[in-house]
Motif scaffolding. Structure first.
Motif, PDB file in Angstrom:
ATOM      1  N   PRO A  73       2.557  -5.565   5.936  1.00  0.00           N
ATOM      2  CA  PRO A  73       3.090  -4.662   4.912  1.00  0.00           C
ATOM      3  C   PRO A  73       2.074  -4.373   3.803  1.00  0.00           C
ATOM      4  O   PRO A  73       1.505  -5.291   3.223  1.00  0.00           O
ATOM      5  N   GLY A  74       1.842  -3.123   3.559  1.00  0.00           N
ATOM      6  CA  GLY A  74       0.930  -2.721   2.484  1.00  0.00           C
ATOM      7  C   GLY A  74      -0.536  -2.732   2.890  1.00  0.00           C
ATOM      8  O   GLY A  74      -1.398  -2.478   2.049  1.00  0.00           O
ATOM      9  N   ALA A  75      -0.845  -2.999   4.163  1.00  0.00           N
ATOM     10  CA  ALA A  75      -2.261  -2.941   4.597  1.00  0.00           C
ATOM     11  C   ALA A  75      -2.583  -1.481   4.895  1.00  0.00           C
ATOM     12  O   ALA A  75      -2.497  -1.024   6.034  1.00  0.00           O
ATOM     13  N   THR A  76      -2.918  -0.767   3.851  1.00  0.00           N
ATOM     14  CA  THR A  76      -2.971   0.698   3.941  1.00  0.00           C
ATOM     15  C   THR A  76      -4.233   1.304   3.335  1.00  0.00           C
ATOM     16  O   THR A  76      -4.391   2.522   3.334  1.00  0.00           O
ATOM     17  N   LYS A  77      -5.111   0.481   2.813  1.00  0.00           N
ATOM     18  CA  LYS A  77      -6.127   1.032   1.904  1.00  0.00           C
ATOM     19  C   LYS A  77      -7.291   1.733   2.593  1.00  0.00           C
ATOM     20  O   LYS A  77      -7.865   1.251   3.550  1.00  0.00           O
ATOM     21  N   MET A  78      -7.605   2.887   2.042  1.00  0.00           N
ATOM     22  CA  MET A  78      -8.818   3.630   2.379  1.00  0.00           C
ATOM     23  C   MET A  78      -9.707   3.552   1.140  1.00  0.00           C
ATOM     24  O   MET A  78      -9.266   3.835   0.022  1.00  0.00           O
ATOM     25  N   ILE A 285       7.698   8.512  -1.590  1.00  0.00           N
ATOM     26  CA  ILE A 285       6.736   8.673  -0.503  1.00  0.00           C
ATOM     27  C   ILE A 285       6.041   7.324  -0.357  1.00  0.00           C
ATOM     28  O   ILE A 285       5.611   6.735  -1.357  1.00  0.00           O
ATOM     29  N   ALA A 286       5.949   6.846   0.871  1.00  0.00           N
ATOM     30  CA  ALA A 286       5.345   5.519   1.085  1.00  0.00           C
ATOM     31  C   ALA A 286       4.165   5.606   2.037  1.00  0.00           C
ATOM     32  O   ALA A 286       4.113   6.457   2.922  1.00  0.00           O
ATOM     33  N   CYS A 287       3.216   4.704   1.838  1.00  0.00           N
ATOM     34  CA  CYS A 287       2.131   4.550   2.805  1.00  0.00           C
ATOM     35  C   CYS A 287       2.719   3.922   4.075  1.00  0.00           C
ATOM     36  O   CYS A 287       3.749   3.251   4.009  1.00  0.00           O
ATOM     37  N   PRO A 288       2.059   4.081   5.212  1.00  0.00           N
ATOM     38  CA  PRO A 288       2.564   3.441   6.434  1.00  0.00           C
ATOM     39  C   PRO A 288       2.690   1.934   6.210  1.00  0.00           C
ATOM     40  O   PRO A 288       1.843   1.349   5.540  1.00  0.00           O
ATOM     41  N   THR A 289       3.711   1.339   6.729  1.00  0.00           N
ATOM     42  CA  THR A 289       4.035  -0.111   6.646  1.00  0.00           C
ATOM     43  C   THR A 289       4.500  -0.567   5.272  1.00  0.00           C
ATOM     44  O   THR A 289       4.730  -1.755   5.075  1.00  0.00           O
ATOM     45  N   CYS A 290       4.638   0.319   4.310  1.00  0.00           N
ATOM     46  CA  CYS A 290       5.018  -0.142   2.974  1.00  0.00           C
ATOM     47  C   CYS A 290       6.519  -0.010   2.752  1.00  0.00           C
ATOM     48  O   CYS A 290       7.063   1.083   2.857  1.00  0.00           O
ATOM     49  N   PRO A 291       7.194  -1.112   2.422  1.00  0.00           N
ATOM     50  CA  PRO A 291       8.629  -1.030   2.173  1.00  0.00           C
ATOM     51  C   PRO A 291       8.955  -0.571   0.746  1.00  0.00           C
ATOM     52  O   PRO A 291      10.121  -0.545   0.367  1.00  0.00           O
ATOM     53  N   ILE A 292       7.949  -0.237  -0.062  1.00  0.00           N
ATOM     54  CA  ILE A 292       8.202   0.128  -1.456  1.00  0.00           C
ATOM     55  C   ILE A 292       8.203   1.650  -1.644  1.00  0.00           C
ATOM     56  O   ILE A 292       9.229   2.253  -1.937  1.00  0.00           O
ATOM     57  N   GLY A 293       7.059   2.272  -1.464  1.00  0.00           N
ATOM     58  CA  GLY A 293       6.995   3.722  -1.662  1.00  0.00           C
ATOM     59  C   GLY A 293       6.901   4.062  -3.122  1.00  0.00           C
ATOM     60  O   GLY A 293       7.892   4.408  -3.773  1.00  0.00           O
ATOM     61  N   CYS A 294       5.700   3.996  -3.693  1.00  0.00           N
ATOM     62  CA  CYS A 294       5.576   4.139  -5.147  1.00  0.00           C
ATOM     63  C   CYS A 294       5.158   5.546  -5.566  1.00  0.00           C
ATOM     64  O   CYS A 294       4.879   5.795  -6.720  1.00  0.00           O
ATOM     65  N   LYS A 295       5.066   6.473  -4.622  1.00  0.00           N
ATOM     66  CA  LYS A 295       4.707   7.856  -4.974  1.00  0.00           C
ATOM     67  C   LYS A 295       5.943   8.728  -4.770  1.00  0.00           C
ATOM     68  O   LYS A 295       6.850   8.343  -4.049  1.00  0.00           O
ATOM     69  N   PHE A 296       5.929   9.902  -5.410  1.00  0.00           N
ATOM     70  CA  PHE A 296       7.180  10.662  -5.463  1.00  0.00           C
ATOM     71  C   PHE A 296       6.999  12.155  -5.218  1.00  0.00           C
ATOM     72  O   PHE A 296       5.973  12.724  -5.578  1.00  0.00           O
ATOM     73  N   ILE A 513      -5.366  -4.704   1.955  1.00  0.00           N
ATOM     74  CA  ILE A 513      -3.967  -4.822   1.509  1.00  0.00           C
ATOM     75  C   ILE A 513      -3.821  -4.261   0.099  1.00  0.00           C
ATOM     76  O   ILE A 513      -4.628  -4.539  -0.789  1.00  0.00           O
ATOM     77  N   CYS A 514      -2.780  -3.480  -0.106  1.00  0.00           N
ATOM     78  CA  CYS A 514      -2.517  -2.833  -1.392  1.00  0.00           C
ATOM     79  C   CYS A 514      -2.393  -3.879  -2.506  1.00  0.00           C
ATOM     80  O   CYS A 514      -1.829  -4.948  -2.306  1.00  0.00           O
ATOM     81  N   PHE A 515      -2.921  -3.540  -3.677  1.00  0.00           N
ATOM     82  CA  PHE A 515      -2.888  -4.494  -4.783  1.00  0.00           C
ATOM     83  C   PHE A 515      -1.773  -4.211  -5.767  1.00  0.00           C
ATOM     84  O   PHE A 515      -1.688  -4.831  -6.817  1.00  0.00           O
ATOM     85  N   ARG A 516      -0.905  -3.245  -5.460  1.00  0.00           N
ATOM     86  CA  ARG A 516       0.188  -3.001  -6.409  1.00  0.00           C
ATOM     87  C   ARG A 516       1.132  -4.208  -6.412  1.00  0.00           C
ATOM     88  O   ARG A 516       1.362  -4.844  -5.380  1.00  0.00           O
ATOM     89  N   HIS A 517       1.691  -4.442  -7.597  1.00  0.00           N
ATOM     90  CA  HIS A 517       2.439  -5.657  -7.860  1.00  0.00           C
ATOM     91  C   HIS A 517       3.433  -6.049  -6.755  1.00  0.00           C
ATOM     92  O   HIS A 517       3.391  -7.179  -6.257  1.00  0.00           O
ATOM     93  N   PRO A 518       4.359  -5.149  -6.345  1.00  0.00           N
ATOM     94  CA  PRO A 518       5.400  -5.600  -5.416  1.00  0.00           C
ATOM     95  C   PRO A 518       4.842  -5.997  -4.052  1.00  0.00           C
ATOM     96  O   PRO A 518       5.490  -6.711  -3.301  1.00  0.00           O
ATOM     97  N   ILE A 519       3.640  -5.546  -3.740  1.00  0.00           N
ATOM     98  CA  ILE A 519       3.013  -5.947  -2.486  1.00  0.00           C
ATOM     99  C   ILE A 519       2.208  -7.219  -2.721  1.00  0.00           C
ATOM    100  O   ILE A 519       2.379  -8.234  -2.044  1.00  0.00           O
ATOM    101  N   ALA A 520       1.314  -7.164  -3.716  1.00  0.00           N
ATOM    102  CA  ALA A 520       0.339  -8.241  -3.908  1.00  0.00           C
ATOM    103  C   ALA A 520       0.989  -9.598  -4.185  1.00  0.00           C
ATOM    104  O   ALA A 520       0.466 -10.627  -3.753  1.00  0.00           O
TER     105      ALA A 520
HETATM  106  S1  SF4 Z   1       2.987   0.122  -3.172  1.00  0.00           S
HETATM  107 FE1  SF4 Z   1       2.465   2.311  -3.237  1.00  0.00          FE
HETATM  108  S2  SF4 Z   1       0.206   2.410  -2.944  1.00  0.00           S
HETATM  109 FE2  SF4 Z   1       0.904   0.361  -2.295  1.00  0.00          FE
HETATM  110  S3  SF4 Z   1       1.200   0.526  -0.080  1.00  0.00           S
HETATM  111 FE3  SF4 Z   1       3.198   0.930  -1.092  1.00  0.00          FE
HETATM  112  S4  SF4 Z   1       3.316   3.173  -1.342  1.00  0.00           S
HETATM  113 FE4  SF4 Z   1       1.167   2.644  -0.895  1.00  0.00          FE
END
Ligand code: SF4
Length: 635
Positions: A73-78, A285-296, A513-520
């Motif tokens: 989950p959250g392994a999405t980074k480019m 809007i969420a990145c692939p594998t992300c259960p959060i979706g922090c974009k809108f 792996i994404c560093f945003r709080h709910p993932i990290a």
């Molecule tokens: S928290 Fe946001 S930036 Fe991080 S993986 Fe999820 S949608 Fe993408």
């Protein structure tokens, strides 16, 4: 080890129109693992010291993390590494939303773009089918139109990274967007792509990837997914995205009037509080594998721009960077500014900051009416909107601002320098007079400059966390016992603490792996070490993995030392020590994290010394020969 790599580096030469696929060497994987590791090694080899960032010699090096493309989950980074047109540092930018997945599935871990095309082009990468396409019909168009056209042509299942008019016009803080919603390119990737006449990169991969030990991998991932789902604040994060931090602490506000005052919290609450959520309709809007979706995707429900729809890279940008800086009151006006900036390809944080700065210089008489060509600069919506247009199209004052902070200082002189809140030519994001945390200190010593790169990875983001809590975090990220004494005794040493936060961030960026709080918060060094081994089949200890995080930070440092950066650049705005932030009658000075004592210049210099010491660097911030040898880096 093949898994879970794409297995290749793709080189595209825009001048020759040629494409070369090169196998990712085992030796590279062994010495630098992947993600940022190999990416900075490529940067070390390919970015020749001293080149002009807007010259064809400046390559763009894209890279994915090792775990990108798996179900982690959250392994999405480019990541994109380049010499930044804004300030000349060699630093990484990060984005999400499927570009990295697609590149990996197409069989590539890295994409290196060199040269310059004579005519506007896009690069199409569909597995082994790689070609340049004519982008003349897209040149002069915004990111929305460009992305939609490319999706129409190639299908919605490909990832599109595009620039807008600001990038074409070489605005030094222009960026790109991936799929219209994920930013990529702090420091001017948009301008670099524009200088290469590269309008977009379109990627679709169908090859998939494998992991070495599927069963073990699944066993490791399931509890992480469950933890993210069960995380008590997940729903609120999904609702507020990057606004979460502000929304969680209603008393927190942000500086305005060019970092001289704090915006009144009551007013600020109208911009980021729960009530605002009623004024916008959103879908995540969420990145692939992300259960959060922090974009809108969002739509303003009232105000001057009622009905305006926009895809938002920064929900927080609407409130904090536009709303507070320009005292907007009407939230829909923030939506309008964000929508314009995103479409033109202007990076919100720097654009709003440099306009705020210009207004301050104008109010002080440093910028005259002659320079603004009669435009009266006021801290309001109209001024912000006009300057967003002018910067994009390089008109009037906008043409000066488009060159960035350092150019403004050269043009307006010493007085202008006093009011520039920048580090290494990049605007700051955190102000130690509000809270002195690792993000804040990192701005000073990290090669990238002002904008901190490890948001939400440190518990010191939040004020007043107890030493016990910080020690638990140090245990999570693998700080050795013998270093803990140095960090916490006789009191918390933010400089030494920051070193370890950065190394942990290096590990996360090797893995992608994404560093945003709910993932990290759901990862620790032991977990990611086990994930690495299950994915690659390569045994490694947690200590060794963390050592790779350290290695990357040193490699990035030596690349920038080659560019002429040193201790003299690890500086900070002098006003941080000279003047307080004001809120009514209250004054806020730079103090330690626990707010027990006010800092002097000597205190801050001592912290910089401590940071170098923790890193094994000399007094000038240069890694010692012994340190480089220990890490297996070139002397
Ligand atoms: S928290 Fe946001 S930036 Fe991080 S993986 Fe999820 S949608 Fe993408």
């Amino acid at each position: 080890m093949d898994e879970p790599y794409g297995g290749n580096i793709l080189y595209v030469d825009l001048k020759e129109g040629s494409v070369k696929k090169e196998e990712l060497k085992e030796s590279l994987k062994k010495e630098f693992l992947g993600g940022w590791g190999i990416q900075f090694k490529l940067a070390y080899d390919l970015i020749k010291p001293g080149i002009d960032p807007l010259s064809p010699q400046n390559p763009i090096i894209y890279g994915t993390g090792i775990l990108v493309g798996t179900s982690v989950p959250g392994a999405t980074k480019m990541f994109a590494v380049y010499k930044a047109p804004l300030n000349g540092v060699v630093a990484p930018a990060a984005g999400g939303l499927g570009l990295a997945h697609q590149l990996k599935y197409a069989g590539y871990d890295y994409l290196v773009i060199t040269g310059k095309s004579e005519e506007p082009v896009y690069i199409k990468i569909f597995d082994d089918d790689v070609e340049l396409g004519d982008a003349s019909h897209l040149w002069g168009k915004g990111i929305r139109h460009t992305t939609d056209e490319l999706w129409k042509q190639f299908g919605h299942d490909c990832a599109v990274q595009a620039i807008g008019q600001a990038g074409e016009n070489l605005v030094r803080f222009s960026f790109s967007l991936i799929n219209k919603a994920s930013t990529l390119g702090k420091g001017g990737l948009g301008a670099l792509m524009g200088s290469k006449k590269l309008k977009a990169v379109v990627v679709k991969g169908t090859k998939g990837i494998r992991v070495a030990n599927k069963k073990k991998f699944r066993q490791l991932i399931n509890p992480i997914i469950e933890n993210i789902r069960q995380w008590p604040d997940r729903e609120r994060w999904s609702r507020q995205g990057s606004m979460y931090a502000w929304g969680s602490f209603p008393e927190i506000t942000y500086p305005y009037k060019n970092w001289s005052e704090l915006y009144p919290p009551g007013q600020a609450n109208k911009l980021y509080g729960i009530k605002v959520l009623e004024k916008v309709k959103r879908s995540n809007i969420a990145c692939p594998t992300c259960p959060i979706g922090c974009k809108f995707k969002m739509e303003a429900m009232d105000g001057e721009y009622k009905g305006l729809k926009a895809t938002m890279a920064h929900f927080g940008g609407v409130a904090v960077f536009w709303g507070i800086r320009f005292d907007l009151q009407d939230y829909s006006r923030g939506v309008k500014l964000e929508e314009m900036a995103n479409d033109y390809g202007l990076e919100t944080v720097t654009t709003s900051a440099i306009i705020d700065y210009a207004i301050d210089l104008y109010e002080r008489g440093i910028i005259s009416d002659d320079v603004t060509e009669g435009l009266e600069l006021m801290r309001n919506f109209e001024t912000a909107k006009t300057l967003v247009e002018q910067i994009t199209n390089r008109q009037g004052l906008g043409n000066i601002l488009a060159e960035g902070w350092l150019s403004c200082i050269r043009r307006f002189g010493e007085e202008a320098e006093k009011y520039a809140f920048i580090i290494k030519g990049l605007d700051v994001l955190s102000d130690p007079r509000m809270i002195f945390n690792s993000e804040c200190f990192e701005q000073i010593v990290n090669p990238r400059g002002g904008f901190h790169v490890v948001p939400a990875l440190s518990p010191t983001m939040v004020p007043g966390r107890t030493p016990d809590k910080l020690m638990r975090h140090c245990n999570r990220i693998g700080v050795p016992e013998d270093r803990m004494t140095n960090i916490f005794q006789p009191e918390l040493n933010m400089a030494r603490f920051t070193k370890w936060i950065e190394d942990w961030y290096g590990v996360m960026n090797i893995l992608g792996i994404c560093f945003r709080h709910p993932i990290a918060v759901n990862y620790n060094l032991n977990t990611v070490t086990e994930l690495f081994t299950a994915a690659t089949g390569v045994e490694i200890t947690a200590r060794e993995l963390l050592r790779f995080g350290e290695k990357i930070n040193n490699l990035q440092r030596i690349i920038n030392i080659r560019e002429g950066f040193s201790r003299k650049d690890d500086s900070y705005p002098q006003k941080w020590l000279e003047e307080p932030l004001k809120l009514g009658n209250m004054e806020f000075w730079w103090k330690d994290y626990y707010m027990t004592k006010q800092y002097t210049k000597a205190d801050v210099e001592k912290l910089i010394d401590d940071y170098y010491d923790e890193r094994g660097w000399d007094k000038n911030g240069i890694p010692t020969k012994e340190k480089l040898k220990e890490l297996g880096l070139p002397p």
